[in-house]
Design a protein around this motif. Structure first.
Motif, short mmCIF file in Angstrom:
data_model
loop_
_atom_site.label_atom_id
_atom_site.label_comp_id
_atom_site.label_asym_id
_atom_site.label_seq_id
_atom_site.Cartn_x
_atom_site.Cartn_y
_atom_site.Cartn_z
N ILE A 168 2.98 -58.53 103.95
CA ILE A 168 2.01 -57.63 104.58
C ILE A 168 2.58 -56.22 104.69
CG2 ILE A 168 0.89 -57.10 106.79
CD1 ILE A 168 0.32 -60.09 107.06
N ARG A 169 3.82 -56.12 105.14
CA ARG A 169 4.43 -54.79 105.28
C ARG A 169 4.55 -54.08 103.94
NH1 ARG A 169 8.17 -57.41 109.58
NH2 ARG A 169 7.39 -56.48 111.53
N SER A 170 4.69 -54.85 102.86
CA SER A 170 4.81 -54.24 101.53
C SER A 170 3.46 -54.06 100.85
CB SER A 170 5.71 -55.11 100.64
OG SER A 170 7.00 -55.20 101.17
N GLY A 171 2.39 -54.55 101.46
CA GLY A 171 1.06 -54.38 100.88
C GLY A 171 0.75 -55.34 99.75
N ARG A 172 1.44 -56.49 99.71
CA ARG A 172 1.20 -57.45 98.64
C ARG A 172 -0.01 -58.33 98.97
NH1 ARG A 172 6.83 -58.58 99.70
NH2 ARG A 172 8.15 -57.20 98.45
N ARG A 173 -0.95 -58.35 98.07
CA ARG A 173 -2.15 -59.17 98.27
C ARG A 173 -1.93 -60.54 97.63
NH1 ARG A 173 -6.50 -55.66 100.19
NH2 ARG A 173 -5.54 -53.61 100.40
N THR A 174 -1.11 -61.32 98.31
CA THR A 174 -0.70 -62.64 97.84
C THR A 174 -1.79 -63.66 98.09
OG1 THR A 174 0.25 -63.22 99.98
CG2 THR A 174 1.67 -62.02 98.45
N TYR A 175 -1.51 -64.92 97.72
CA TYR A 175 -2.47 -65.99 98.02
C TYR A 175 -2.79 -66.04 99.51
CZ TYR A 175 -1.82 -68.13 93.37
OH TYR A 175 -1.78 -68.39 92.02
N ALA A 176 -1.75 -65.97 100.34
CA ALA A 176 -1.96 -66.07 101.79
C ALA A 176 -2.70 -64.85 102.33
CB ALA A 176 -0.63 -66.25 102.50
N VAL A 177 -2.30 -63.67 101.91
CA VAL A 177 -2.95 -62.45 102.39
C VAL A 177 -4.40 -62.42 101.91
CG1 VAL A 177 -2.95 -59.94 102.21
CG2 VAL A 177 -0.79 -61.15 102.55
N ARG A 178 -4.64 -62.80 100.66
CA ARG A 178 -6.01 -62.85 100.16
C ARG A 178 -6.86 -63.79 101.00
NH1 ARG A 178 -9.62 -65.79 97.78
NH2 ARG A 178 -11.08 -64.86 96.26
N ALA A 179 -6.29 -64.94 101.36
CA ALA A 179 -7.05 -65.91 102.15
C ALA A 179 -7.42 -65.36 103.52
CB ALA A 179 -6.24 -67.19 102.30
N VAL A 180 -6.51 -64.61 104.13
CA VAL A 180 -6.81 -63.99 105.43
C VAL A 180 -7.89 -62.93 105.27
CG1 VAL A 180 -5.88 -62.67 107.36
CG2 VAL A 180 -4.48 -64.43 106.27
N LEU A 181 -7.77 -62.10 104.24
CA LEU A 181 -8.77 -61.05 104.01
C LEU A 181 -10.15 -61.65 103.75
CD1 LEU A 181 -6.73 -58.64 101.71
CD2 LEU A 181 -7.53 -58.14 104.03
N ALA A 182 -10.18 -62.76 103.04
CA ALA A 182 -11.46 -63.39 102.74
C ALA A 182 -12.09 -63.99 103.98
CB ALA A 182 -11.27 -64.47 101.67
N ALA A 183 -11.26 -64.41 104.93
CA ALA A 183 -11.77 -65.08 106.14
C ALA A 183 -12.09 -64.12 107.27
CB ALA A 183 -10.75 -66.12 106.61
N ALA A 184 -11.37 -62.99 107.34
CA ALA A 184 -11.52 -62.08 108.48
C ALA A 184 -12.78 -61.21 108.33
CB ALA A 184 -10.29 -61.18 108.58
N THR A 185 -13.34 -60.85 109.46
CA THR A 185 -14.52 -59.98 109.49
C THR A 185 -14.36 -58.93 110.58
OG1 THR A 185 -15.66 -61.46 111.03
CG2 THR A 185 -16.05 -61.82 108.67
#
Length: 374
Positions: free
Chosen positions: A278-295
């Motif tokens: 997250i600190r490096s701005g990597r849109r990984t599998y986990a980060v993508r999953a959070v972005l897809a779920a958050a509103t």
């Protein structure tokens, strides 16, 4: 499905590692005599010292294990070219690590300073010099990785075949690294794109290349088997990358992982702290999953944290809470297991072609780390 590691397999795997590490040390001891050094340069010997330090400092040696176990699919006899192929693939790994740490501006690698940051400390106030030396160190490791194959004590045809796999893999890995940077330019990268990045950036050189080179050294033509080998490598690579991404977001999966599987597959040291993606701005599998779920405000919080190197721990913990509330951790773990089980099933289908006892090793491998998850 639960995979265990019997004592004989564990002993064999540890033997691969021990013998390789001794051979790797000998390689670096003799390196000065393998090519002309510009005397009286101080920078070149220092570069070789840093490459040796990074290469010998930890690491799972999974590629080495896969290489030797791939040869055992065909024969239990000693075969020429394996030792040099192992050196080659680990030198290519060193090349990739040096350049990865430059791209990611990473201070740590394998429990010590990255090559880039080692140079930054040695040349304070001279950032261009430190950067240039780090780039060249990575380049040197890459060129050495091909030279060691050319000098292998093996038939010319085998040397050429191994070198062909090696150079193709190196080019594909660089292409994967380029696509990895492209991934982070997408607001919400498509999951199939993430799979492709994982395939090219890691699965092909970490899994497919050792499998292919091991078979070649053992006298087997891997060409008719490339599709099944690639399916296996891709599935294992995706499962492991998802697991790494999940660990970075949520931290260790829990205690009670003190099994033989840990000794086989777990890294010796951590390369980054939780939340580094997250600190490096990597849109990984986990980060993508959070972005897809958050509103709403939650989504805005995650987006604001991405790429902020000073993102506070409290914000990271809030992102974890958002992810857990949305069930992201459970879905990721289910996907990690699914890909591992599909890889195990793929390996099980190899029995008509290769030695059953050796096939069992590859069937069990994808599940070793998965079975450590609670």
């Amino acid at each position: 499905m639960h995979a265990t590691v019997n004592a004989a397999t564990l002993e064999r795997v540890l033997g691969h590692r021990t013998r390789f590490d001794a051979r790797f040390g000998q390689y670096f001891d003799s390196l000065a005599g393998r090519f002309d050094l510009p005397v009286p340069s101080r920078y070149v010997p220092r570069c070789l010292d840093l490459l040796r330090d990074l290469s010998m400092r930890g690491g799972k040696r999974l590629r080495v294990v896969l290489l030797y176990e791939a040869a055992r699919l065909v024969t239990t006899e000693e075969v020429p070219g394996l030792a040099e192929a192992a050196l080659s693939i680990e030198l290519l790994q060193t090349h990739g690590l040096v350049h990865d740490d430059i791209i990611d501006d990473a201070p740590l690698r394998r429990g010590g300073p990255s090559t880039y940051y080692a140079y930054r400390r040695e040349f304070p106030g001279h950032g261009a010099t430190a950067l240039g030396l780090a780039v060249l160190a990575g380049d040197l490791a890459g060129f050495l990785s091909t030279q060691v194959l050319l000098e292998a004590e093996a038939p010319v045809a085998l040397r050429q075949a191994l070198l062909g796999v090696h150079t193709r893999t190196a080019a594909e890995t660089v292409a994967g690294q380029i696509a990895d940077l492209e991934r982070d330019a997408h607001a919400l990268p498509d999951e199939e794109f993430l799979h492709t990045v994982t395939d090219f950036k890691s699965a092909r050189y970490s899994i497919l290349a050792p499998l292919t080179m091991g078979l070649l050294a053992a006298g087997e033509d891997p060409a008719p088997h490339r599709a099944r080998l690639h399916r296996y490598a891709r599935l294992v690579g995706i499962s492991e990358q998802m697991r790494d991404d999940c660990l970075d977001l949520f931290g260790p999966f829990g205690e009670g992982a003190g099994s033989d599987a840990v000794a086989v597959a777990a890294p010796a040291v951590a390369d980054k702290s939780t939340g580094a993606d997250i600190r490096s701005g990597r849109r990984t599998y986990a980060v993508r999953a959070v972005l897809a779920a958050a509103t709403g405000a939650d989504a805005a919080l995650v987006e604001a944290a991405l790429g902020d190197p000073r993102c506070p721990d409290t914000t990271l913990e809030r992102i974890r809470e958002i992810a857990r509330a949305a069930g992201v951790d459970g879905r990721l773990k289910a996907e990690i297991r699914r890909h591992a089980e599909e890889a195990a099933a793929e390996a099980a289908s190899w029995e008509p072609y290769w030695r059953a006892e050796a096939v069992e090793f590859f069937r069990g491998l994808p599940m070793w780390n998965v079975d450590r998850m609670p």
